[in-house]
Motif scaffolding. Sequence first.
Motif, PDB file in Angstrom:
ATOM      1  N   LEU A   1       0.828  -1.213   0.000  1.00  0.00           N
ATOM      2  CA  LEU A   1       0.000   0.000   0.000  1.00  0.00           C
ATOM      3  C   LEU A   1       0.859   1.259   0.000  1.00  0.00           C
ATOM      4  N   LYS A   2       1.955   1.251   0.748  1.00  0.00           N
ATOM      5  CA  LYS A   2       2.841   2.420   0.765  1.00  0.00           C
ATOM      6  C   LYS A   2       3.397   2.702  -0.625  1.00  0.00           C
ATOM      7  N   GLU A   3       3.763   1.643  -1.322  1.00  0.00           N
ATOM      8  CA  GLU A   3       4.349   1.787  -2.655  1.00  0.00           C
ATOM      9  C   GLU A   3       3.313   2.199  -3.702  1.00  0.00           C
ATOM     10  N   CYS A   4       2.129   1.610  -3.632  1.00  0.00           N
ATOM     11  CA  CYS A   4       1.128   1.797  -4.689  1.00  0.00           C
ATOM     12  C   CYS A   4       0.047   2.828  -4.375  1.00  0.00           C
ATOM     13  N   TRP A   5       0.025   3.367  -3.146  1.00  0.00           N
ATOM     14  CA  TRP A   5      -1.079   4.229  -2.748  1.00  0.00           C
ATOM     15  C   TRP A   5      -1.297   5.439  -3.660  1.00  0.00           C
ATOM     16  N   PRO A   6      -0.262   6.192  -4.063  1.00  0.00           N
ATOM     17  CA  PRO A   6      -0.542   7.362  -4.913  1.00  0.00           C
ATOM     18  C   PRO A   6      -1.298   6.991  -6.197  1.00  0.00           C
TER      19      PRO A   6
END
Length: 103
Positions: A38-43
């Motif tokens: 989620l941190k990597e793909c959130w944007p």
Amino acid sequence: MEAVVEKANMARAYRRVVANKGAPGADGMTVHQLADHLKECWPTLRERLLAGEYHPSPIRAVEIPQAQGRDATARHPHGDRPADPAGAASGVDATLRSGVLRI
């Protein structure tokens, strides 16, 4: 949708998914791997949600053991079964669904 993707709402939704300790979904991702993903793909994910371009992943079939005993089998129309079929959504989809339900 702005309220759904708000940081505080998604943080609560994520904690709820982790607390449920569900089975990995079609993507094979465990709840332990979800935070980094989620941190990597959130944007990108947030952008797609706000644009109406996000589509949930397929659901992976899982079996949930059924309670043993007369009460469990008496209610089941097909007699005694060791497990009931269910579906496991991906961790991302489960988090998003939890976020929507909290609004």
